[in-house]
Design an enzyme around this catalytic site. Structure first.
Site, mmCIF file in Angstrom:
data_model
loop_
_atom_site.group_PDB
_atom_site.id
_atom_site.type_symbol
_atom_site.label_atom_id
_atom_site.label_comp_id
_atom_site.label_asym_id
_atom_site.label_seq_id
_atom_site.Cartn_x
_atom_site.Cartn_y
_atom_site.Cartn_z
ATOM 1 N N SER A 111 4.130 2.236 8.061
ATOM 2 C CA SER A 111 3.723 1.358 7.268
ATOM 3 C C SER A 111 5.081 0.949 6.341
ATOM 4 O O SER A 111 5.750 1.721 5.807
ATOM 5 C CB SER A 111 2.674 1.816 6.321
ATOM 6 O OG SER A 111 1.506 1.911 6.794
ATOM 7 N N ASP A 159 1.210 -7.731 2.359
ATOM 8 C CA ASP A 159 1.345 -6.260 2.123
ATOM 9 C C ASP A 159 2.865 -5.982 2.050
ATOM 10 O O ASP A 159 3.562 -5.335 2.847
ATOM 11 C CB ASP A 159 0.922 -5.466 3.157
ATOM 12 C CG ASP A 159 0.414 -4.146 3.129
ATOM 13 O OD1 ASP A 159 0.785 -3.572 1.839
ATOM 14 O OD2 ASP A 159 -0.227 -3.399 3.380
ATOM 15 N N HIS A 178 0.844 -1.246 -0.019
ATOM 16 C CA HIS A 178 -0.104 0.044 0.023
ATOM 17 C C HIS A 178 0.748 1.346 0.005
ATOM 18 O O HIS A 178 0.411 2.251 -0.155
ATOM 19 C CB HIS A 178 -1.063 -0.034 1.336
ATOM 20 C CG HIS A 178 -0.379 0.193 2.468
ATOM 21 N ND1 HIS A 178 -0.065 -0.764 3.602
ATOM 22 C CD2 HIS A 178 0.062 1.406 3.280
ATOM 23 C CE1 HIS A 178 0.260 -0.177 4.360
ATOM 24 N NE2 HIS A 178 0.018 1.250 4.341
#
Length: 731
Positions: free
Chosen positions: A664, A234, A98
Site C-alpha cells: 500500500s 487514495d 489509508h
C-alpha cells in the site's frame, strides 16, 4: 469533454496527458513471460527479467533495478507496514490515504476530526505531530554462511533457535556500531535457505503534510473495498525531517526537511491499456513456499477461526463507533483496519476453495517431492518428510496455543504489563545476551511507543478486545485452559464464567496506573523484577502471574522453530529447483519489485473516469463526495490532467502486477521509471494468490497520479506541493 483524439494540457503546461504514440511493435512488446513474483532487486538480472524488459521496450537497465541505491528504487521507502516514496528534494513523501490513518487519528480532536476531514490547507508549516518512522534501504549483504554454518551440529532444537538469534544480534550490532541513524536487520528468505543483512537509514521525525477528505481518500468505503471499478483518491503526503546537520534526529521543532539522494518525477507521457507498469515497495507477507498440508490446514481451521475473531472485533467496534467523542473516532479507524483484514481473509479462503486452486497447490507440492525423490537427493526427501512431522505435531495443540497467545496479550494494557515484566527480566543481562527486542538499541522505539500510546489508547476499546479474548478462552474445555484460573484468580469455590471475566476486567482497569505515561516510562527504563513482583497494580500482577506460563510457551515455540531451521530450507530449495530457479521468495517486508501491464478484468476498461463519480454518488457515506469535487467534475475543467483517450481525468486503473499488504502506497512506475500512480488495493478474487499464485485472476488497483494532482490543483489548493513536485498548477 475534450476531444478524445486531442492532446493533454494547454500549451506550456505540464503535459501529463498527450497523444498516444503510433507504434506497430507495441503489441509484440507487451507479450512476455509472466514473472509471477515479488522479486528481490538483485533478481532483476535473471535472464527471464532481462528478456521481459527488453520485449516490453523498457529503457531502465536491469542492473539499475538491481541496485536499491540507484533511482528509481532509491526513492522508495518503508513506512513500517506501508510503502511511500520521495517526490521532492525536500523530503516530501507520497503514500496512500489509508496509510496515514494513525497520523490523522493521533492529530485529531473532538473539535477537529481529521480522520474524516482533510488535513489543514497544505503548506510547509502544516505538519502534524510525528507518528511514524521512515526507513530508506542503503545496502544489502548476503550473510547466509554466517547464519547457517554449524547449525546442524547443535543437537537441541531450542538451543539452535537461540544460536540463530545470537548470530543475528551479533551481525546487527556490528552493522550499527558507530553509525547513528542506521538501522540494520537480518532477514530470512526461502524459509531460511538464504539470509541477508539489510542496512536502512531510519528517519524518526515524519510529519503529516496533506491528506484529502476521507470521502475522497476512502471513497466507496467498505462497499468498494477489494472491488472494481473504484473511484478512490487514495493518496496523502508526509515529510521527513532531520537535524540541522542532515542526520536523523529525534522529533524537534528545530529539525529541517530531509534531502534525499533521489526523488521521483511525475510521469510526462500518458498511460494506456497494455502499457508496462512496475511497482516497488515493501510487501508484508505471502505464503507461497508452503506445503500442501500447511495450506489445507489453514483452509480447514486457521482461516475460518480468524474470520470468526475478526467478525467479533468488527461488530464490537461498530457498536463503539456509535458512542461519539474520541472513542468513536478511534473505533472508526480501527474498524477500517479490521474490515480490511476480515474481507481479505474471507476472500483468500473463498479463493482457495474455488475451482482447482487447492488441486494446483497439491500438484506443485507433488512436483517438489518428486524432485526430492530423485537419486542423489535422499537428504532432501528425508528433511521434507521430517518437516511434515513437525506440522502434524504442532497441529495437536494449535487451537489451544492460539487461544492462549491471544488471551495472554489480549489488550494494549496487558501487553504493556507483559513488556514491563519482560524488560525487567532482561535488563540485568549483558546487552548482547538480552532477547532481541529488549536490547539497548530497542529502548528508544519502546519509549516512543509509550509516548504515543496516550493518543491511540481508548479504555472502552481496550476492555472490549480483552473480553473477547477471555470469553473465547472460556469456551475451551477446562482441561485445555488450566492457565485461565491463573489469569482470572477466582475465589475458592467460585466458577470460571463470564461474570468473573467482567468483574476482573472492571477491577483491572479501575485499579491500574498503567494509563499514566510517567508510570509506564519509569517502569520501562528502571523497573526491576523484585519491584514488579511486589506491585499492587492489578495489570502488573496478572503479567507477573502469567510470566512462567508465557516463558514455557515461548520455549515450546523455540523448540519447534529449531526443528524447522534445518528442514524448511530444504523444501524451499526443492521448490526453487523444481521450478528451474525462477521463484521469488515469499514477501517479508523487504524491498521488492513486481511488474506487468495495465490490464482489464473481463470486458470493462482498466481505467475509471472522474465523471462516473456523479452517477455513483448518493450524498451519503460511503458515496458522499465533497460538494467541491462534484462541482469541479460538473465544470469539466480538466486542465493538463485529462487522459487523451478517456477525454477526462482518470481516477484509478488496474494492472496485473503481483502485490500484497505492505505494498500500500507503493509508487507505480512507467517504463521510464516515472511516477504514474500509487498501488492501494487488489481485487477480492486476487487475494488467494498470496498462497497460490494465479496470473489469470491476479489484479492490483492503483490511484492514477493524474487524479491526485487534479484534486490537489482544482479543489484542495495544494499549489505549493504541486510546484514542489515539479508540476505547474494550472486550475
Amino acid at each position: 469533454m475534450t476531444d478524445p483524439a486531442g492532446g493533454g494540457g494547454p500549451t506550456g503546461g505540464p503535459v501529463i496527458g498527450g497523444p498516444l504514440p503510433a507504434d506497430p511493435a507495441l503489441a509484440a512488446r507487451r507479450a512476455f513471460v509472466d514473472p509471477g513474483g515479488m522479486w528481490m532487486p538483485r533478481q532483476m538480472t535473471l535472464p527471464v527479467h532481462a528478456a521481459n524488459l527488453s520485449e516490453m521496450g523498457v529503457t531502465l537497465p536491469a542492473a539499475t533495478l538491481a541496485d536499491p541505491r540507484q533511482p528509481p528504487l532509491a526513492a522508495v521507502v518503508s513506512l513500517g507496514g506501508c510503502t511511500g516514496s520521495f517526490v521532492s528534494p525536500d523530503g516530501l513523501i507520497i503514500t496512500n490515504h489509508h496509510c496515514v490513518q494513525m497520523a490523522l487519528q493521533v492529530n485529531a480532536t473532538p473539535e477537529h476530526n481529521y480522520v474524516e476531514d482533510s488535513w489543514p490547507r497544505p503548506g510547509r508549516g502544516a505538519a502534524g505531530r510525528p507518528t511514524q518512522h521512515v526507513f530508506v534501504t542503503q545496502a544489502t549483504r548476503d550473510v547466509t554462511k554466517d547464519m547457517t554454518d554449524g547449525l546442524a551440529d547443535i543437537a537441541d532444537p531450542g538451543k539452535r533457535t537461540k544460536d540463530v538469534e545470537r548470530r543475528e544480534k551479533a551481525l546487527v550490532a556490528a552493522c550499527e556500531q558507530g553509525r547513528p541513524g542506521i538501522k540494520c536487520e537480518v532477514a530470512s528468505f526461502y524459509r531460511g535457505a538464504e539470509w541477508q543483512l539489510i542496512e536502512q537509514l531510519e528517519i524518526k521525525d515524519v510529519r503529516l503534510v496533506h491528506a484529502p477528505r476521507r470521502s475522497i481518500g476512502n471513497y466507496g468505503g467498505e462497499i468498494d473495498n477489494w472491488a472494481w471499478p473504484r473511484h478512490t483518491g487514495d493518496y496523502s503526503f508526509l515529510r521527513a525531517y532531520v537535524g540541522k546537520d542532515g542526520q536523523p534526529a529525534e522529533p524537534s521543532p528545530d529539525n529541517v526537511p530531509y534531502h534525499p539522494a533521489h526523488h521521483l518525477t511525475v510521469a510526462t507521457k500518458p498511460l494506456a491499456e497494455s502499457d508496462f507498469v512496475m511497482v516497488a515497495g515493501y510487501p508484508g507477507s505471502t505464503e507461497r513456499i508452503t506445503t500442501y498440508s500447511e495450506v489445507k490446514f489453514d483452509v480447514d481451521w486457521s482461516m475460518p477461526t480468524q474470520i470468526e475473531q475478526l467478525q467479533e472485533a468488527y461488530d464490537a467496534l461498530d457498536q463503539l463507533a456509535k458512542q461519539g467523542g474520541m472513542t468513536a473516532i478511534k473505533a472508526g479507524m480501527f474498524k477500517q483496519f479490521v474490515q480490511n483484514a476480515l474481507e481479505n481473509t474471507q476472500g483468500t479462503l473463498a479463493g482457495l476453495q474455488r475451482g482447482d486452486t487447492l488441486a494446483r497447490k497439491q500438484a506443485l507440492d507433488a512436483k517438489v517431492r518428486a524432485w526430492a525423490a530423485q537419486p542423489g537427493h535422499e537428504a532432501d526427501a528425508k528433511a521434507i518428510a521430517a518437516l511434515e512431522d513437525t506440522f502434524v505435531e504442532a497441529r495437536k495443540t494449535a487451537k489451544t496455543d492460539a487461544v492462549f497467545a491471544r488471551a495472554a496479550n489480549g489488550s494494549s494494557l496487558l501487553r504493556v504489563a507483559n513488556l514491563l515484566v519482560r524488560m525487567a527480566e532482561e535488563r540485568p543481562k549483558p546487552d548482547a545476551e538480552r532477547k532481541a527486542g529488549f536490547q539497548a538499541r530497542d529502548l528508544p522505539d519502546l519509549i516512543g511507543a509509550q509516548k504515543q500510546m496516550a493518543a491511540q489508547f481508548d479504555p472502552d476499546i481496550d476492555r472490549v478486545f480483552l473480553r473477547l479474548a477471555l470469553v473465547r478462552a472460556l469456551a475451551l474445555p477446562a482441561a485445555e485452559r488450566p492457565w485461565l484460573a491463573t489469569l482470572l484468580a477466582p475465589a475458592k469455590g467460585k466458577p470460571l464464567d463470564e461474570a468473573l471475566i467482567d468483574a476482573r476486567i472492571a477491577e483491572w482497569y479501575k485499579g491500574t496506573k498503567l494509563t499514566d505515561e510517567k508510570v509506564r516510562l519509569e517502569l520501562l527504563t528502571k523497573g526491576t523484577t523484585k519491584q514488579l513482583a511486589a506491585s499492587k497494580d492489578p495489570m502488573i500482577r496478572v503479567a507477573v502471574a502469567m510470566r512462567p506460563l508465557l516463558r514455557a510457551f515461548e520455549d515450546r515455540q523455540e523448540q519447534r522453530a529449531g526443528d524447522r531451521l534445518l528442514l524448511a530450507p530444504r523444501y524451499a530449495v526443492a521448490m526453487r529447483e523444481a521450478l528451474d530457479g525462477a521463484l521469488a521468495p515469499d514477501a517479508n517486508s523487504t524491498l521488492r519489485i513486481t511488474y506487468g501491464t495495465v490490464k482489464r478484468r473481463g470486458d470493462g476498461l482498466p481505467f475509471t473516469r472522474v465523471t462516473e463519480i456523479l452517477a455513483k454518488d448518493k450524498g451519503e457515506e460511503p458515496f458522499d463526495a465533497p460538494p467541491a469535487l462534484l462541482a469541479a467534475i460538473k465544470a469539466a475543467t480538466w486542465g493538463p490532467y485529462a487522459d487523451p483517450v478517456l477525454g477526462e481525468v482518470p481516477v484509478d486503473f488496474m494492472s496485473d502486477v503481483d502485490t500484497t499488504g505492505g505494498n500500500s502506497g507503493s509508487p507505480t512506475f512507467n517504463d521510464r521509471g516515472e511516477l504514474i500512480g500509487l498501488l492501494f488495493d487488489g481485487t477480492i478474487e486476487s487475494v488467494s494468490s498470496d498462497v497460490v499464485f494465479d496470473p489469470a485472476i491476479t489484479r492490483s488497483i492503483h490511484c492514477d497520479i493524474r487524479y491526485a494532482l487534479w484534486v490537489m490543483d482544482a479543489i484542495d489548493g495544494a499549489d505549493n506541493l504541486l510546484t514542489e513536485m515539479g508540476v505547474t498548477p494550472s486550475l
